[in-house]
Design an enzyme around this catalytic site. Structure first.
Site, PDB file in Angstrom:
ATOM      1  N   ASP A  18      10.628  24.504  13.233  1.00  0.00           N
ATOM      2  CA  ASP A  18      11.128  23.793  12.132  1.00  0.00           C
ATOM      3  C   ASP A  18      10.193  23.752  10.968  1.00  0.00           C
ATOM      4  O   ASP A  18      10.631  23.290   9.910  1.00  0.00           O
ATOM      5  CB  ASP A  18      11.351  22.378  12.566  1.00  0.00           C
TER       6      ASP A  18
ATOM      7  N   CYS B  97      25.767  28.239  15.087  1.00  0.00           N
ATOM      8  CA  CYS B  97      25.252  27.552  13.981  1.00  0.00           C
ATOM      9  C   CYS B  97      24.582  28.232  12.892  1.00  0.00           C
ATOM     10  O   CYS B  97      24.082  29.459  13.198  1.00  0.00           O
ATOM     11  CB  CYS B  97      24.691  26.250  14.126  1.00  0.00           C
TER      12      CYS B  97
ATOM     13  N   ARG C 218      20.557  15.950   6.333  1.00  0.00           N
ATOM     14  CA  ARG C 218      20.803  15.964   7.546  1.00  0.00           C
ATOM     15  C   ARG C 218      19.185  15.367   8.211  1.00  0.00           C
ATOM     16  O   ARG C 218      19.272  14.871   9.333  1.00  0.00           O
ATOM     17  CB  ARG C 218      20.914  17.261   8.622  1.00  0.00           C
TER      18      ARG C 218
ATOM     19  N   ARG D 298      23.721  29.100  19.554  1.00  0.00           N
ATOM     20  CA  ARG D 298      22.854  28.365  20.077  1.00  0.00           C
ATOM     21  C   ARG D 298      23.516  28.054  21.416  1.00  0.00           C
ATOM     22  O   ARG D 298      24.119  26.970  21.753  1.00  0.00           O
ATOM     23  CB  ARG D 298      22.866  26.843  19.130  1.00  0.00           C
ATOM     24  N   PRO D 299      22.954  28.628  22.531  1.00  0.00           N
ATOM     25  CA  PRO D 299      23.641  28.555  23.825  1.00  0.00           C
ATOM     26  C   PRO D 299      23.252  27.150  24.506  1.00  0.00           C
ATOM     27  O   PRO D 299      22.228  26.680  24.203  1.00  0.00           O
ATOM     28  CB  PRO D 299      23.119  29.706  24.658  1.00  0.00           C
TER      29      PRO D 299
ATOM     30  N   ILE E 152      11.446  31.471  18.094  1.00  0.00           N
ATOM     31  CA  ILE E 152      12.233  30.552  18.786  1.00  0.00           C
ATOM     32  C   ILE E 152      13.887  30.680  18.736  1.00  0.00           C
ATOM     33  O   ILE E 152      14.676  30.739  19.618  1.00  0.00           O
ATOM     34  CB  ILE E 152      12.128  28.752  18.591  1.00  0.00           C
TER      35      ILE E 152
ATOM     36  N   LYS F  62      13.678  12.538  13.352  1.00  0.00           N
ATOM     37  CA  LYS F  62      15.129  12.638  13.422  1.00  0.00           C
ATOM     38  C   LYS F  62      15.235  13.295  14.861  1.00  0.00           C
ATOM     39  O   LYS F  62      16.302  12.537  15.529  1.00  0.00           O
ATOM     40  CB  LYS F  62      15.486  13.677  12.486  1.00  0.00           C
ATOM     41  N   ASN F  63      14.406  14.110  15.436  1.00  0.00           N
ATOM     42  CA  ASN F  63      14.720  14.530  16.734  1.00  0.00           C
ATOM     43  C   ASN F  63      14.235  13.607  17.832  1.00  0.00           C
ATOM     44  O   ASN F  63      14.537  14.043  18.964  1.00  0.00           O
ATOM     45  CB  ASN F  63      13.813  15.911  16.867  1.00  0.00           C
TER      46      ASN F  63
ATOM     47  N   ASP G  95      23.305  27.064  28.099  1.00  0.00           N
ATOM     48  CA  ASP G  95      23.677  27.499  29.331  1.00  0.00           C
ATOM     49  C   ASP G  95      22.506  26.542  30.243  1.00  0.00           C
ATOM     50  O   ASP G  95      22.839  26.305  31.683  1.00  0.00           O
ATOM     51  CB  ASP G  95      23.461  28.812  29.542  1.00  0.00           C
TER      52      ASP G  95
HETATM   53  C1  UD1 Z   1      15.331  21.183  19.045  1.00  0.00           C
HETATM   54  C2  UD1 Z   1      15.085  20.697  17.680  1.00  0.00           C
HETATM   55  C3  UD1 Z   1      15.214  21.622  16.794  1.00  0.00           C
HETATM   56  C4  UD1 Z   1      13.926  22.415  16.953  1.00  0.00           C
HETATM   57  C5  UD1 Z   1      14.092  22.854  18.174  1.00  0.00           C
HETATM   58  C6  UD1 Z   1      12.960  23.991  18.776  1.00  0.00           C
HETATM   59  C7  UD1 Z   1      16.238  18.192  18.138  1.00  0.00           C
HETATM   60  C8  UD1 Z   1      17.614  17.657  17.916  1.00  0.00           C
HETATM   61  N1  UD1 Z   1      16.341  19.844  17.410  1.00  0.00           N
HETATM   62  O1  UD1 Z   1      16.522  21.750  19.271  1.00  0.00           O
HETATM   63  O2  UD1 Z   1      15.069  20.813  15.242  1.00  0.00           O
HETATM   64  O3  UD1 Z   1      14.082  23.678  16.038  1.00  0.00           O
HETATM   65  O4  UD1 Z   1      14.069  21.932  19.283  1.00  0.00           O
HETATM   66  O5  UD1 Z   1      11.624  23.189  18.777  1.00  0.00           O
HETATM   67  O6  UD1 Z   1      15.521  17.961  18.768  1.00  0.00           O
HETATM   68  N2  UD1 Z   1      18.417  27.863  24.454  1.00  0.00           N
HETATM   69  C9  UD1 Z   1      18.972  28.467  25.420  1.00  0.00           C
HETATM   70  N3  UD1 Z   1      19.868  28.015  26.209  1.00  0.00           N
HETATM   71  C10 UD1 Z   1      20.006  26.500  26.395  1.00  0.00           C
HETATM   72  C11 UD1 Z   1      19.003  25.935  25.277  1.00  0.00           C
HETATM   73  C12 UD1 Z   1      18.380  26.505  24.465  1.00  0.00           C
HETATM   74  O7  UD1 Z   1      18.942  29.608  25.428  1.00  0.00           O
HETATM   75  O8  UD1 Z   1      20.750  25.842  27.173  1.00  0.00           O
HETATM   76  C13 UD1 Z   1      17.675  28.552  23.624  1.00  0.00           C
HETATM   77  C14 UD1 Z   1      17.748  28.403  22.225  1.00  0.00           C
HETATM   78  O9  UD1 Z   1      18.867  29.450  21.693  1.00  0.00           O
HETATM   79  C15 UD1 Z   1      16.574  28.578  21.454  1.00  0.00           C
HETATM   80  C16 UD1 Z   1      15.531  27.983  22.388  1.00  0.00           C
HETATM   81  O10 UD1 Z   1      16.063  28.019  23.423  1.00  0.00           O
HETATM   82  O11 UD1 Z   1      16.357  29.810  21.016  1.00  0.00           O
HETATM   83  C17 UD1 Z   1      15.042  26.763  21.962  1.00  0.00           C
HETATM   84  O12 UD1 Z   1      16.043  25.560  21.870  1.00  0.00           O
HETATM   85  P1  UD1 Z   1      15.725  24.234  22.128  1.00  0.00           P
HETATM   86  O13 UD1 Z   1      14.400  23.939  22.471  1.00  0.00           O
HETATM   87  O14 UD1 Z   1      16.719  23.770  23.367  1.00  0.00           O
HETATM   88  O15 UD1 Z   1      16.019  23.644  20.845  1.00  0.00           O
HETATM   89  P2  UD1 Z   1      17.021  22.600  20.496  1.00  0.00           P
HETATM   90  O16 UD1 Z   1      17.071  21.352  21.745  1.00  0.00           O
HETATM   91  O17 UD1 Z   1      18.425  22.773  20.352  1.00  0.00           O
END
Ligand code: UD1
Length: 429
Positions: A316, A126, A408, A131-132, A338, A32-33, A134
């Site tokens: 995950d 969520c 999902r 889930r920022p 995470i 999925k990812n 930034d």
């Molecule tokens: C992806 C996966 C999700 C998995 C996660 C971590 C998909 C669709 N989803 O989610 O299943 O659990 O990787 O392996 O691929 N963060 C910030 N700012 C940002 C982006 C992220 O602070 O702009 C933080 C998040 O809050 C979190 C951490 O970084 O604490 C990891 O997030 P991220 O790696 O971005 O996860 P996703 O891509 O959302």
């Protein structure tokens, strides 16, 4: 409202009669990812793309609806999805689609790159806590995007087109790395991402983009270099296997003490979780794209599972593996690094008889001798999978609601488990 229902909601549940004994082999579906960013990237191609091994999941269907909303032609035939972006004539994603799938933010870089502008609502908080985005926004701004954040909406434009930039991520965010890779593929100049995510899904995206004509090197390492090209063509691509679905089936095997085989897996991607299953006493045999697991009569505790970016233990897989360890001999400790709020399954596992204490990022699991079936509710996608894993081993009937979360990320989970001999069925009332 439910179809045909007059003010009534149809509630679907999984009914599991445990304890189950599993045997046989199942094929693990595509990741999925991976599919979500691949579908986003496909809108940048000047010709049609075919993605094979695309699982039928609600998140994938949502991504397909986003592409159709934008004007792309999208067709599914079995597990293959065809995307022709020629007719794309919009730059917005409606709020309802943004909310349905938080990771729809991965479409942002692609839409700006293709349309020169984008209008999206915020994906919002969520089940896993805030889930920022930034890192996504700061990176795209460095590439020349002008982004206004107003009234819960993102109004983005790139008047002079996107340009290559040096981007250093303060955390190796998977989604931000993907967004930048996609946006940079057709940007003017070279983009260098430092502290990039190294997940297998990043390599899958790079493989797809390179097949379409992009120039990307370093995917799978901490520094990724993307030399922007004028245009991308189409391609046919096979999505990598879903390592999280695979780890869920391994947990189901381990908790029920059942020997099973998984086909269609990549054992290298599974390495960070396989070592934990071995520590729990399971024998693992890997052969090409097949894997056999033979668990011990009683699982051993695992000393410390710390979720980390790849190649660390995946966040995950934390919930399904915790469910499995709830029946192990001794005390297992989990540290979730995470996401802030990723222990929502714990309260539901307690209803099944588990003994788990959470303090901040740490969960301490005292293995118990037996779990007993009870009505429980999936709190999120992987938390729901954990309840299915626990329900397979629990004595008596476990009734799991909240299936929209599980759907999902797992394609017909109950059918796969039933084919291995589990007594599990989906009911609606
Ligand atoms: C992806 C996966 C999700 C998995 C996660 C971590 C998909 C669709 N989803 O989610 O299943 O659990 O990787 O392996 O691929 N963060 C910030 N700012 C940002 C982006 C992220 O602070 O702009 C933080 C998040 O809050 C979190 C951490 O970084 O604490 C990891 O997030 P991220 O790696 O971005 O996860 P996703 O891509 O959302």
């Amino acid at each position: 409202m439910a179809p045909g229902g007059k003010g009534c909601l149809t509630v679907e549940k999984l009914l599991i009669e445990g304890p189950s004994r599993l045997a046989g082999e199942i094929t693990v579906h595509g990741a999925k990812n991976s599919v979500l960013p691949l579908l986003a990237a496909s809108m940048l191609c000047s010709a049609g793309c075919v993605l094979h091994n695309c699982p039928v999941l609600s998140d994938v269907e949502t991504a397909m609806r986003i592409l159709r909303h934008l004007g792309c032609q999208v067709e599914r035939e079995g597990s293959s999805v065809f995307v022709d972006p020629a007719g794309m004539d919009r730059d917005d994603i409606p709020d309802c689609l943004m909310r349905e799938m938080r990771s729809s933010i991965v479409f942002l870089g692609a839409i700006i790159s293709r349309a020169g502008s984008a209008r999206l609502s915020f994906p919002g908080g969520c089940e896993l806590g805030p889930r920022p985005i930034d890192l996504h926004l700061a990176a795209l701004r460095r590439m020349g995007a002008v982004i206004r954040e107003d009234h819960g909406c993102l109004d983005c434009s790139a008047p002079g087109g996107l340009r290559g930039a040096r981007i250093s991520l303060s955390f190796p965010s998977v989604g931000a790395t993907e967004n930048v890779m996609i946006a940079a593929s057709r940007a003017d100049g070279t983009t260098i991402i430092s502290n990039a995510a190294r997940e297998p899904e990043i390599c899958d995206l790079a493989d797809f983009l390179c097949q379409c004509g992009a120039k990307i090197s370093g995917a799978g390492e901490s520094t990724i270099v993307i030399e922007g090209v004028q245009s991308l063509g189409g391609c046919e691509h096979r999505v990598i296997p879903d390592r999280i679905a695979a780890s869920t089936f391994l947990a189901a095997s381990a908790i029920t003490g059942s020997k099973i085989s998984l086909a269609g897996v990549n054992s290298i991607h599974l390495n960070p979780v396989l070592s934990v299953f071995e520590e729990a006493g399971c024998h693992i045999k890997c052969q090409e794209d097949r894997l056999e697991i033979a668990p011990p009569p009683r699982l051993c505790s695992v000393k410390g599972i710390r979720t980390m970016p790849y190649p660390g233990f995946p966040t995950d897989s934390q919930a399904p593996v915790m469910a499995m360890e709830s029946l192990a001999d001794g005390t297992s400790v989990f540290v979730e690094n995470i996401f802030e709020s990723r222990y929502k399954h714990v309260g539901e596992l307690l209803r099944l008889g588990a003994n788990i204490k959470v303090e901040g990022r740490v969960a301490v699991v005292e293995g118990v001798r037996r779990l007993s079936g009870a009505p429980v509710e999936a709190p999120d996608l992987r938390g729901g999978a954990a309840l299915v894993v626990a329900g397979l081993a629990a004595e008596g009937r476990t009734e799991i609601s909240g299936l929209k979360h599980i759907d999902r990320g797992y394609e017909r989970l109950e059918e796969s488990l039933a084919s291995l001999g589990a007594s599990i069925l989906r009911t609606s009332s």
